[in-house]
Design a protein around this motif. Sequence first.
Motif, PDB file in Angstrom:
ATOM      1  N   LEU A 245       0.817  -1.203   0.000  1.00  0.00           N
ATOM      2  CA  LEU A 245       0.000   0.000   0.000  1.00  0.00           C
ATOM      3  C   LEU A 245       0.856   1.260   0.000  1.00  0.00           C
ATOM      4  O   LEU A 245       0.515   2.255  -0.632  1.00  0.00           O
ATOM      5  CB  LEU A 245      -0.932  -0.005   1.219  1.00  0.00           C
ATOM      6  N   ARG A 246       1.992   1.204   0.687  1.00  0.00           N
ATOM      7  CA  ARG A 246       2.850   2.384   0.742  1.00  0.00           C
ATOM      8  C   ARG A 246       3.300   2.814  -0.653  1.00  0.00           C
ATOM      9  O   ARG A 246       3.410   4.005  -0.923  1.00  0.00           O
ATOM     10  CB  ARG A 246       4.081   2.116   1.603  1.00  0.00           C
TER      11      ARG A 246
ATOM     12  N   LEU B 191       0.760   4.892  -2.283  1.00  0.00           N
ATOM     13  CA  LEU B 191       0.791   6.241  -1.723  1.00  0.00           C
ATOM     14  C   LEU B 191       1.983   7.030  -2.258  1.00  0.00           C
ATOM     15  O   LEU B 191       1.868   8.230  -2.539  1.00  0.00           O
ATOM     16  CB  LEU B 191       0.817   6.173  -0.191  1.00  0.00           C
TER      17      LEU B 191
ATOM     18  N   SER C 294      -0.698   9.793   5.500  1.00  0.00           N
ATOM     19  CA  SER C 294      -1.156   8.412   5.295  1.00  0.00           C
ATOM     20  C   SER C 294       0.023   7.447   5.261  1.00  0.00           C
ATOM     21  O   SER C 294      -0.057   6.341   5.814  1.00  0.00           O
ATOM     22  CB  SER C 294      -1.942   8.308   3.996  1.00  0.00           C
ATOM     23  N   ILE C 295       1.113   7.845   4.630  1.00  0.00           N
ATOM     24  CA  ILE C 295       2.317   6.997   4.593  1.00  0.00           C
ATOM     25  C   ILE C 295       2.844   6.779   6.007  1.00  0.00           C
ATOM     26  O   ILE C 295       3.204   5.651   6.375  1.00  0.00           O
ATOM     27  CB  ILE C 295       3.395   7.617   3.678  1.00  0.00           C
TER      28      ILE C 295
ATOM     29  N   VAL D  21       1.125   6.867   8.790  1.00  0.00           N
ATOM     30  CA  VAL D  21       0.181   6.000   9.500  1.00  0.00           C
ATOM     31  C   VAL D  21       0.379   4.549   9.083  1.00  0.00           C
ATOM     32  O   VAL D  21       0.425   3.645   9.931  1.00  0.00           O
ATOM     33  CB  VAL D  21      -1.274   6.461   9.244  1.00  0.00           C
ATOM     34  N   VAL D  22       0.529   4.310   7.774  1.00  0.00           N
ATOM     35  CA  VAL D  22       0.719   2.933   7.286  1.00  0.00           C
ATOM     36  C   VAL D  22       2.030   2.364   7.813  1.00  0.00           C
ATOM     37  O   VAL D  22       2.089   1.211   8.255  1.00  0.00           O
ATOM     38  CB  VAL D  22       0.640   2.886   5.749  1.00  0.00           C
ATOM     39  N   ARG D  23       3.094   3.150   7.772  1.00  0.00           N
ATOM     40  CA  ARG D  23       4.392   2.657   8.270  1.00  0.00           C
ATOM     41  C   ARG D  23       4.325   2.363   9.765  1.00  0.00           C
ATOM     42  O   ARG D  23       4.840   1.350  10.237  1.00  0.00           O
ATOM     43  CB  ARG D  23       5.493   3.671   7.979  1.00  0.00           C
TER      44      ARG D  23
ATOM     45  N   SER E 212       1.617   1.695  11.600  1.00  0.00           N
ATOM     46  CA  SER E 212       0.734   0.563  11.903  1.00  0.00           C
ATOM     47  C   SER E 212       1.344  -0.756  11.463  1.00  0.00           C
ATOM     48  O   SER E 212       1.133  -1.774  12.114  1.00  0.00           O
ATOM     49  CB  SER E 212      -0.631   0.773  11.262  1.00  0.00           C
ATOM     50  N   SER E 213       2.111  -0.765  10.377  1.00  0.00           N
ATOM     51  CA  SER E 213       2.711  -2.028   9.938  1.00  0.00           C
ATOM     52  C   SER E 213       3.863  -2.447  10.851  1.00  0.00           C
ATOM     53  O   SER E 213       4.135  -3.629  11.000  1.00  0.00           O
ATOM     54  CB  SER E 213       3.188  -1.934   8.493  1.00  0.00           C
TER      55      SER E 213
ATOM     56  N   SER F 126       1.798  -8.448  10.324  1.00  0.00           N
ATOM     57  CA  SER F 126       0.774  -9.332   9.777  1.00  0.00           C
ATOM     58  C   SER F 126       0.875 -10.724  10.387  1.00  0.00           C
ATOM     59  O   SER F 126       1.845 -11.070  11.042  1.00  0.00           O
ATOM     60  CB  SER F 126       0.911  -9.418   8.262  1.00  0.00           C
TER      61      SER F 126
END
Length: 149
Positions: free
Chosen positions: A88-89, A92, A130-131, A133-135, A137-138, A143
């Motif tokens: 996803l990153r 973005l 957003s980047i 937040v994704v970084r 949260s990951s 996973s």
Amino acid sequence: MTEQVKWAETLRKKLHGGADSIGNLFVETFHYLALFGIGVVTVYAGISTFIDMLQQPKISVDDILLLFIFLELLAMAGIYFRTNHMPLRFLLYIGVTALIRLLISDVSHHNAPDMGILYVCGGVLLLSVSILVVRFSSSKYPSVKEKAE
């Protein structure tokens, strides 16, 4: 009677397992063919854009940023090919690069700044957050596959 039921259940499980195997084979085959097709088309688009750029008297920054978009698309396809996870990153990153390309093109071709520049800058800021937040949260919530390893 119970022997026939056991035999029928065993046959059902074998047929179901065989159908699952064939279905998985079709899905994986489509997956690899689609990724290969995306890669080929992206390389072709990048090469044709590069050749078009060389034929121009002057190469602009937004042309170079377009090549970076092609590079990010190839990297995204490569990561998806290796991990079977959509990065996803990278989507973005492509969005940020596209908006910055739009901003540079708009500023260089239209000298009068307007509200459109603020909207594009706001979009870049939103995608940048957003980047982050994704970084975050990951890294905080790996996973299930990473937990198993």
